[in-house]
Write a protein that holds these residues in place. Structure first.
Motif, PDB file in Angstrom:
ATOM      1  N   ASN A  76       0.837  -1.207   0.000  1.00 31.64           N
ATOM      2  CA  ASN A  76       0.000   0.000   0.000  1.00 31.64           C
ATOM      3  C   ASN A  76       0.866   1.249   0.000  1.00 31.64           C
ATOM      4  O   ASN A  76       2.093   1.166   0.041  1.00 31.64           O
ATOM      5  N   ILE A  77       0.198   2.384  -0.056  1.00 30.70           N
ATOM      6  CA  ILE A  77       0.867   3.686  -0.057  1.00 30.70           C
ATOM      7  C   ILE A  77       0.105   4.628   0.879  1.00 30.70           C
ATOM      8  O   ILE A  77      -1.119   4.568   0.973  1.00 30.70           O
ATOM      9  N   THR A  78       0.858   5.467   1.574  1.00 30.43           N
ATOM     10  CA  THR A  78       0.284   6.522   2.404  1.00 30.43           C
ATOM     11  C   THR A  78       0.843   7.843   1.900  1.00 30.43           C
ATOM     12  O   THR A  78       2.068   8.016   1.854  1.00 30.43           O
ATOM     13  N   PHE A  79      -0.022   8.759   1.505  1.00 30.73           N
ATOM     14  CA  PHE A  79       0.429  10.053   1.006  1.00 30.73           C
ATOM     15  C   PHE A  79       0.791  10.967   2.175  1.00 30.73           C
ATOM     16  O   PHE A  79       0.190  10.889   3.245  1.00 30.73           O
ATOM     17  N   GLY A  80       1.759  11.868   1.950  1.00 27.59           N
ATOM     18  CA  GLY A  80       2.145  12.852   2.950  1.00 27.59           C
ATOM     19  C   GLY A  80       1.093  13.957   3.067  1.00 27.59           C
ATOM     20  O   GLY A  80       0.091  13.965   2.351  1.00 27.59           O
TER      21      GLY A  80
END
Length: 198
Positions: A76-80
């Motif tokens: 997955n990815i978590t945006f800043g």
């Protein structure tokens, strides 16, 4: 002679001014450079070299991350939060256009003056999570499709790539003490049996 020198200097300046001056650095920072098979790790995508509370600030980006899909499994990815300073939201997109490639895109909805006045000069753009699934070394390669500042002007950037080394998972072996105790018990039982038979 002076004319030749002037002509050479003019040519040199025109050549060098035709390329944009780098305004930012986009780089990858893994939580670990060495992991084991089946281990989870994170990869931070960072921006630096921008000015804190000044222009240029980052307002839009379109980036690709390439990796070896036989060694790494994208989770997955978590945006800043630096393109969404007030919680207004931003347009975010994650695509996997081909095996071993992740494309991320973000467009800020914040006002240009807010981005210029409040955005940090160095920050996390996003954080990827991977699981190591094979042994070897995978390059982590970035490419920039677009970077733009708060007024829509392009930002040039230096790219710093990374890599990850994956080792086999350690196989738990019985401790030396337990092996020694098992051996001593075996010897004791053998002697006890021999004493009973005599």
């Amino acid at each position: 002679m002076k004319l030749k020198m002037l002509s050479a200097l003019t040519g040199f300046l025109l050549f060098n001014l035709s390329f944009p001056i780098s305004a930012a650095t986009i780089y990858l920072e893994p939580s670990k450079n060495n992991v084991l098979v089946n281990e989870l790790f994170t990869l931070d995508l960072k921006a630096s070299g921008l000015k804190t509370a000044a222009s240029p600030s980052l307002s839009i980006y379109d980036l690709d991350l390439a990796f070896d899909p036989t060694l790494l499994d994208f989770k997955n990815i978590t945006f800043g939060d630096q393109l969404d300073l007030f919680g207004l939201g931003s347009f975010q997109s994650t695509r996997t256009p081909s095996f071993g490639l992740i494309n991320i895109f973000e467009l800020s909805f914040d006002l240009a003056e807010d981005l210029d006045n409040l955005q940090l000069g160095e920050f996390n753009i996003a954080q990827f999570t991977f699981t190591a699934i094979g042994t070897g070394s995978s390059d982590l390669l970035l490419s920039v499709n677009a970077l733009g500042d708060s007024s829509g002007q392009p930002i040039s950037a230096d790219i710093v790539n990374s890599s990850i080394n994956i080792s086999p998972s350690a196989v738990p072996l019985p401790g030396t003490l337990s092996l020694m105790i098992s051996g001593l018990i075996g010897i004791f039982l053998l002697r006890f049996k021999n004493n009973l038979l005599n």
